[in-house]
Design a protein around this motif. Structure first.
Motif, PDB file in Angstrom:
ATOM      1  N   ALA A   1     -10.239   9.938  33.207  1.00 44.32           N
ATOM      2  CA  ALA A   1      -9.221  10.495  34.112  1.00 44.32           C
ATOM      3  C   ALA A   1      -9.510  11.966  34.413  1.00 44.32           C
ATOM      4  O   ALA A   1      -9.381  12.424  35.552  1.00 44.32           O
ATOM      5  CB  ALA A   1      -7.826  10.346  33.497  1.00 44.32           C
ATOM      6  N   ALA A   2      -9.920  12.701  33.382  1.00 51.28           N
ATOM      7  CA  ALA A   2     -10.236  14.122  33.580  1.00 51.28           C
ATOM      8  C   ALA A   2     -11.363  14.282  34.588  1.00 51.28           C
ATOM      9  O   ALA A   2     -11.281  15.095  35.520  1.00 51.28           O
ATOM     10  CB  ALA A   2     -10.611  14.765  32.248  1.00 51.28           C
TER      11      ALA A   2
ATOM     12  N   ALA B   1     -15.755  12.025  22.847  1.00 51.35           N
ATOM     13  CA  ALA B   1     -16.967  12.848  22.988  1.00 51.35           C
ATOM     14  C   ALA B   1     -18.115  12.002  23.532  1.00 51.35           C
ATOM     15  O   ALA B   1     -18.927  12.472  24.335  1.00 51.35           O
ATOM     16  CB  ALA B   1     -17.331  13.479  21.639  1.00 51.35           C
ATOM     17  N   MET B   2     -18.176  10.732  23.100  1.00 46.42           N
ATOM     18  CA  MET B   2     -19.209   9.829  23.622  1.00 46.42           C
ATOM     19  C   MET B   2     -19.092   9.672  25.133  1.00 46.42           C
ATOM     20  O   MET B   2     -20.095   9.617  25.842  1.00 46.42           O
ATOM     21  CB  MET B   2     -19.094   8.447  22.956  1.00 46.42           C
ATOM     22  CG  MET B   2     -19.612   8.398  21.528  1.00 46.42           C
ATOM     23  SD  MET B   2     -19.341   6.752  20.821  1.00 46.42           S
ATOM     24  CE  MET B   2     -20.145   6.956  19.225  1.00 46.42           C
TER      25      MET B   2
ATOM     26  N   THR C   1      -6.262   5.266  26.361  1.00 47.00           N
ATOM     27  CA  THR C   1      -7.104   5.584  25.203  1.00 47.00           C
ATOM     28  C   THR C   1      -7.817   6.930  25.402  1.00 47.00           C
ATOM     29  O   THR C   1      -7.788   7.488  26.506  1.00 47.00           O
ATOM     30  CB  THR C   1      -8.172   4.489  25.028  1.00 47.00           C
ATOM     31  OG1 THR C   1      -9.084   4.561  26.147  1.00 47.00           O
ATOM     32  CG2 THR C   1      -7.542   3.101  24.976  1.00 47.00           C
ATOM     33  N   PRO C   2      -8.474   7.430  24.362  1.00 48.96           N
ATOM     34  CA  PRO C   2      -9.258   8.670  24.525  1.00 48.96           C
ATOM     35  C   PRO C   2     -10.329   8.546  25.617  1.00 48.96           C
ATOM     36  O   PRO C   2     -10.545   9.486  26.390  1.00 48.96           O
ATOM     37  CB  PRO C   2      -9.893   8.864  23.149  1.00 48.96           C
ATOM     38  CG  PRO C   2      -8.944   8.189  22.207  1.00 48.96           C
ATOM     39  CD  PRO C   2      -8.422   6.994  22.953  1.00 48.96           C
ATOM     40  N   THR C   3     -10.986   7.398  25.670  1.00 52.29           N
ATOM     41  CA  THR C   3     -11.994   7.184  26.719  1.00 52.29           C
ATOM     42  C   THR C   3     -11.344   7.239  28.100  1.00 52.29           C
ATOM     43  O   THR C   3     -11.879   7.864  29.028  1.00 52.29           O
ATOM     44  CB  THR C   3     -12.705   5.828  26.510  1.00 52.29           C
ATOM     45  OG1 THR C   3     -13.317   5.829  25.214  1.00 52.29           O
ATOM     46  CG2 THR C   3     -13.766   5.576  27.561  1.00 52.29           C
TER      47      THR C   3
ATOM     48  N   GLY D   1     -11.458   3.465  18.986  1.00 56.87           N
ATOM     49  CA  GLY D   1     -12.885   3.424  19.313  1.00 56.87           C
ATOM     50  C   GLY D   1     -13.151   3.649  20.788  1.00 56.87           C
ATOM     51  O   GLY D   1     -12.530   4.509  21.412  1.00 56.87           O
ATOM     52  N   ARG D   2     -14.062   2.837  21.341  1.00 51.52           N
ATOM     53  CA  ARG D   2     -14.480   3.027  22.734  1.00 51.52           C
ATOM     54  C   ARG D   2     -13.606   2.235  23.700  1.00 51.52           C
ATOM     55  O   ARG D   2     -14.025   1.944  24.828  1.00 51.52           O
ATOM     56  CB  ARG D   2     -15.947   2.604  22.887  1.00 51.52           C
ATOM     57  CG  ARG D   2     -16.905   3.465  22.114  1.00 51.52           C
ATOM     58  CD  ARG D   2     -17.227   4.772  22.830  1.00 51.52           C
ATOM     59  NE  ARG D   2     -17.849   4.533  24.102  1.00 51.52           N
ATOM     60  CZ  ARG D   2     -17.586   5.216  25.216  1.00 51.52           C
ATOM     61  NH1 ARG D   2     -16.681   6.173  25.218  1.00 51.52           N
ATOM     62  NH2 ARG D   2     -18.216   4.947  26.322  1.00 51.52           N
TER      63      ARG D   2
END
Ligand code: MN
Length: 255
Positions: A74-75, A111-112, A67-69, A43-44
């Motif tokens: 970082a990007a 994406a969020m 995590t993805p967030t 999740g977030r």
């Protein structure tokens, strides 16, 4: 156009390699910043209680130990700091992100994070029908339809509504069976009662593994139903979770 590609299945997943290829058909300026390990269902989640390691394979491929967030942060904070992306693409996820999946999904969460940063963001996922397929999930439908699903969205980037994202799911059928692309609202699946499957590890200790219950599949004319019917589904999402119809009722309660 600068594109950031990320996911939640990890930087070595097949789906992100596919998505990078698709992104490159739109732009030469593609940077991949993704979790080093699988982060599905995170999740977030943010990494704030421990440090994070980042491994850069080359100028355009960076694996984040988080995590993805974390990866999107970082990007934006490191690798694309001086010229931020015009578009964030997340996926292509191994498995559906339909209905309430979006609230658990690391793919959608990435994406969020793009949407929160004011960058148009699109999550992409490949639905698959049979459980227990592991890494054998077939991506043929996503592979054949990803460009067609992205093209109109990218053509409309100038009019993108700020702080929104788009959730795309490719149905669990062969590409030639796909009936088309439909814009639909998020559904409600109702997984039923989640189960904790009990087992015993080799050292004799009990452990539990989360499993979702039998799907009750309630909603009609939503991403769930249209995906089942064989459409690529496109659903606009936003992060304002306020339930508008309840505002007036709650105000009454505090009078
Ligand atoms: Mn995943």
């Amino acid at each position: 156009m600068r594109i950031l590609v990320t996911n939640d299945d990890g930087i070595d997943a097949r789906g992100i390699k596919l998505l990078e290829e698709v992104a490159r058909t739109f732009s030469d300026d593609v940077t991949v910043v993704a979790p080093a390990e699988e982060q599905s269902g995170k999740g977030r989640s943010l990494t704030i209680t421990q440090p994070m390691r980042i491994r850069s394979y080359d100028d355009r491929h960076h694996a984040v130990g988080g995590t993805p967030t974390d990866a999107v942060i970082a990007a934006l904070a490191l690798f694309m700091k001086d010229s931020p992306p015009d578009l964030v693409l997340s996926g292509i996820n191994r498995g559906s992100n339909l209905a309430e999946d979006v609230s658990y999904s690391g793919t959608v969460s990435a994406a969020m994070e793009g949407a929160l940063a004011g960058i148009p963001a699109i999550a992409l996922s490949q639905v698959y029908a049979r459980p227990g397929m592991g890494d054998a999930v077939p991506f043929a439908c996503a592979e054949a339809w990803a460009r067609r699903a992205l093209e109109p969205l990218i053509a409309g980037l100038a009019d993108w509504v700020p702080n929104t994202l788009v959730n795309v799911n490719f149905p669990a059928i062969e590409p030639e069976q796909v009936k088309g692309i439909r814009v639909v609202r998020q559904g409600l699946r109702d997984y039923g009662d989640p189960q904790l499957q009990k087992s015993v590890d080799p050292r004799g200790y009990d452990y539990y593994w989360l499993n979702v219950g039998r799907v009750k599949h309630r909603s009609v004319a939503t991403d769930l139903e249209l995906s089942d019917q064989g459409y690529v589904t496109v659903t606009p999402l936003h992060l304002d979770l306020t339930h508008d119809p309840s505002l007036a009722r709650l105000e009454q309660l505090y009078r």
